[in-house]
Design a protein around this motif. Structure first.
Motif, PDB file in Angstrom:
ATOM      1  N   LEU A   1       1.594   6.144  -7.446  1.00 55.51           N
ATOM      2  CA  LEU A   1       0.483   6.933  -7.985  1.00 55.51           C
ATOM      3  C   LEU A   1       0.823   8.425  -8.103  1.00 55.51           C
ATOM      4  N   GLN A   2       1.940   8.829  -7.462  1.00 55.07           N
ATOM      5  CA  GLN A   2       2.371  10.233  -7.580  1.00 55.07           C
ATOM      6  C   GLN A   2       3.287  10.458  -8.783  1.00 55.07           C
TER       7      GLN A   2
ATOM      8  N   TYR B   1      -5.494  -1.470  -9.184  1.00 55.68           N
ATOM      9  CA  TYR B   1      -5.248  -1.992  -7.839  1.00 55.68           C
ATOM     10  C   TYR B   1      -6.552  -2.302  -7.121  1.00 55.68           C
TER      11      TYR B   1
ATOM     12  N   ARG C   1      -8.173  -1.185  -0.850  1.00 51.82           N
ATOM     13  CA  ARG C   1      -7.187  -1.490   0.194  1.00 51.82           C
ATOM     14  C   ARG C   1      -7.782  -1.927   1.530  1.00 51.82           C
TER      15      ARG C   1
ATOM     16  N   THR D   1       0.837  -1.205   0.000  1.00 49.17           N
ATOM     17  CA  THR D   1       0.000   0.000   0.000  1.00 49.17           C
ATOM     18  C   THR D   1       0.871   1.254   0.000  1.00 49.17           C
ATOM     19  N   GLU D   2       1.949   1.249   0.798  1.00 45.37           N
ATOM     20  CA  GLU D   2       2.903   2.387   0.810  1.00 45.37           C
ATOM     21  C   GLU D   2       3.527   2.569  -0.572  1.00 45.37           C
ATOM     22  N   GLN D   3       3.955   1.459  -1.165  1.00 47.83           N
ATOM     23  CA  GLN D   3       4.621   1.530  -2.470  1.00 47.83           C
ATOM     24  C   GLN D   3       3.656   2.027  -3.548  1.00 47.83           C
TER      25      GLN D   3
ATOM     26  N   GLU E   1      -8.810   2.189  -9.189  1.00 47.42           N
ATOM     27  CA  GLU E   1      -9.129   1.348  -8.022  1.00 47.42           C
ATOM     28  C   GLU E   1     -10.314   0.442  -8.356  1.00 47.42           C
TER      29      GLU E   1
ATOM     30  N   GLU F   1       1.075   4.015  -3.067  1.00 42.88           N
ATOM     31  CA  GLU F   1       0.847   5.453  -2.865  1.00 42.88           C
ATOM     32  C   GLU F   1       1.934   6.289  -3.539  1.00 42.88           C
ATOM     33  N   ARG F   2       3.199   5.818  -3.421  1.00 43.96           N
ATOM     34  CA  ARG F   2       4.312   6.545  -4.067  1.00 43.96           C
ATOM     35  C   ARG F   2       4.206   6.465  -5.587  1.00 43.96           C
TER      36      ARG F   2
END
Length: 440
Positions: free
Chosen positions: A283-284, A330, A333, A276-278, A292, A280-281
Motif C-alpha cells: 500500500l506504500q 482487501y 484485517r 497483513t505485513e505484505q 478496504e 502494508e508494504r
C-alpha cells in the motif's frame, strides 16, 4: 528408455503448482477435462479441488468424485503408468488422512503412501522425521507455530510418525511408520521402496531440493518396476518428480505477459499475519490505491447491505482504474470469532462470494491480476474467472505461480494472474511482484 509416469496432483488449494511451470491447472474434473491433463505434453498436471475450504465429509466426496472420473479418463487414454499426489499445506494443515484414504479406496491398491511436507522456497524442511518452519531465521518445529493452532486443522506434533498417529486416531501407530531419514535418502532408498506393501505409511526427510531429487529418482525407478505409490506432500517433491527445465521467461521479465502494459488489480483474501505485513508494504507503493472491504457487514446476512458494499467497492475500483492506478481490494484485517467451525466456514464462503463478484466486476482491460491467499486464488480461477483450465507460465517469485487465461476467455483473454499463497515470501514479496509487473 522407460517412459516417465504421468504425475497427477490433486491440489487442495491452487498454490501447489508453486515450484513448476508450463503445465495445466484444471478447475473442473469431469472426464473430458481430466483427459486434457492426461494428454497434455507436460509430465505433470493439477486438479484444483479446493478441499481445504470444505468440511471433511465434503472433502472426501470431492476426492472420491475426482478419482472415479480419473479412473475412467485413464482407461479411455489407456494410461497405466501414473503417480498420484495429494498436495496440501506445508505446515501440515489439511484433510489427512481423509483425502489419501479416499484416493486409495478409488485408485488403489497402493504399496505405500508417503508424507513429504518439505517446501524449501517457503522455509519448511524435515530432519529426523521432525518438520520445521524457519521463523525469523530460526528453525522451529511446526507444532510450536501459529499453524498448529489452526481452528480447523490444528495438531500437536511435528514429529511426523506422531502426527500420523494423531491424525489417523491411532489407526496407524507411530512405530509402524517407515522413516526415510536424510542418511537413507542420500545413500539411496530403492531396495527399501521395493519391499513396501499394503499402503504402508512412510515419512520422508528433506533439507534441500537435492535430497528430494534423489528420493524422487528412486521412486520413479521403483514405479517403473511396478510399485504403486501415493503421496501426501507440499510442493517441493513435485519439482523433483516432474524434473522440468527452467521456465521460458524469467521471473524478473514477466512484465512481458502484462496486457498492453496496463495497470492491474490486486485481490487480498488471506488474513494471516504475513499477508497483513505484505499488504502494508504494498500500500506504500507508487500507483497503488487500497480499498478496504469491511467484511463484518456480512455477519448479519442482509442482502441489501451486501449489495451496497459490492456497488460501492466496484465504483471506487473503476475510478482508480480510470485514473491509471492499480486498486488493491482487501478484506478488513480484524480476526472475527465464531461459535463453531461450520459458522466459520460459512462466513468464509460469504466473503469469497463477495470477492468473486468484485473480480467479475473488474474493468475488462486490466493488465494483470494478483490474487493473495490460497482459497481466494482457487475461487478466482474457478468462480471469478470461470476457467475450466489455465496454463501455468511459471513462478514470478519463489512459491508464487503465474497462470494465463485462455485466448478465448469472454471477459479477460490472455490475462496473467498471479496465485500468491498466504504464507509465502518476505514482507516485501507482494510489493516486489507488483513492481515486476509494473516494470516499463
Amino acid at each position: 528408455m522407460t517412459t516417465k509416469p504421468k504425475i497427477i496432483v490433486l491440489d487442495d488449494d491452487p498454490t501447489g503448482s508453486q515450484t513448476v511451470h508450463s503445465c495445466l491447472l484444471l478447475t473442473r474434473w469431469d472426464v473430458e477435462t481430466l483427459r486434457l491433463g492426461l494428454t497434455d505434453d507436460s509430465p505433470i498436471f493439477f486438479v484444483l479441488t479446493n478441499t481445504r475450504a470444505l468440511t471433511p465429509e465434503e472433502a472426501a466426496d470431492v476426492t472420491r468424485e475426482v478419482c472415479h472420473n480419473l479412473k475412467l479418463a485413464l482407461e479411455s487414454e489407456q494410461i497405466q503408468d501414473f503417480l498420484v499426489v495429494s498436495r496440501s499445506d506445508s505446515t501440515l494443515r489439511g484433510h489427512y488422512p481423509v483425502e489419501t484414504d479416499a484416493i486409495a479406496a478409488e485408485l488403489g491398491p497402493f504399496d505405500a503412501h508417503f508424507l513429504v511436507p518439505a517446501f524449501f522456497e517457503g522455509g519448511r524442511f524435515t530432519r529426523d522425521s521432525v518438520h520445521y518452519l524457519i521463523v525469523n531465521g530460526v528453525p522451529t518445529p511446526v507444532h510450536e507455530t501459529e499453524f498448529a493452532r489452526d481452528s480447523v486443522f490444528g495438531y500437536h506434533h511435528s514429529y511426523l510418525p506422531d502426527y500420523v498417529e494423531e491424525k489417523t486416531k491411532g489407526r496407524i501407530e507411530a512405530d509402524a511408520v517407515e522413516r526415510f531419514l536424510l542418511a537413507d535418502i542420500r545413500s539411496g532408498s530403492q531396495e527399501r521402496l521395493m519391499k513396501l506393501a499394503d499402503n504402508q505409511c512412510g515419512v520422508v526427510d528433506g533439507e534441500t531440493q537435492a535430497d528430494l531429487n534423489r528420493f524422487a529418482a528412486d521412486i520413479l525407478t521403483a514405479a517403473s518396476q511396478g510399485k504403486r505409490f501415493l503421496f501426501r506432500s507440499a510442493a517441493s517433491i513435485l519439482t523433483a518428480l516432474a524434473a522440468l527445465p527452467p521456465q521460458p521467461i524469467a521471473a524478473e521479465d514477466m512484465a512481458k505477459y502484462v496486457r498492453e502494459g496496463k495497470p492491474g488489480a490486486v485481490i487480498v483474501g488471506s488474513h494471516v499475519k504475513k499477508t497483513t505485513e505484505q499488504l502494508e508494504r504494498l500500500l506504500q507503493e507508487e500507483g497503488i490505491v487500497g480499498i478496504e472491504v469491511d467484511v463484518s457487514h456480512l455477519l448479519d446476512e442482509e442482502e441489501v447491505q451486501r449489495t451496497a458494499l459490492l456497488d460501492k467497492t466496484l465504483k471506487t475500483l473503476q475510478d482508480i482504474h480510470a485514473d491509471g492506478k492499480t486498486p488493491v481490494v482487501y478484506t478488513s484485517r480484524q480476526e472475527l470469532t465464531f461459535n463453531d467451525t461450520q459458522t466459520r466456514l460459512q462466513f468464509g464462503v460469504a466473503v469469497s462470494t463477495l470477492l468473486m463478484d468484485i473480480v467479475r466486476g473488474l474493468p475488462d482491460d486490466i493488465g494483470f491480476l494478483i490474487s493473495k491467499g490460497g482459497i481466494t486464488s482457487n475461487d478466482v480461477l474457478s468462480t471469478g474467472l470461470a476457467l475450466t483450465s489455465a496454463r501455468l507460465l511459471g513462478q514470478i517469485l519463489a512459491g508464487c505461480s503465474m497462470v494465463r487465461t485462455p485466448t478465448d476467455h469472454p471477459q479477460f483473454p490472455n490475462l496473467p494472474v498471479v496465485l500468491f499463497p498466504g504464507n509465502v515470501g518476505d514482507a516485501d514479496a507482494l510489493a516486489t511482484i507488483y513492481r515486476r509487473l509494473s516494470a516499463k
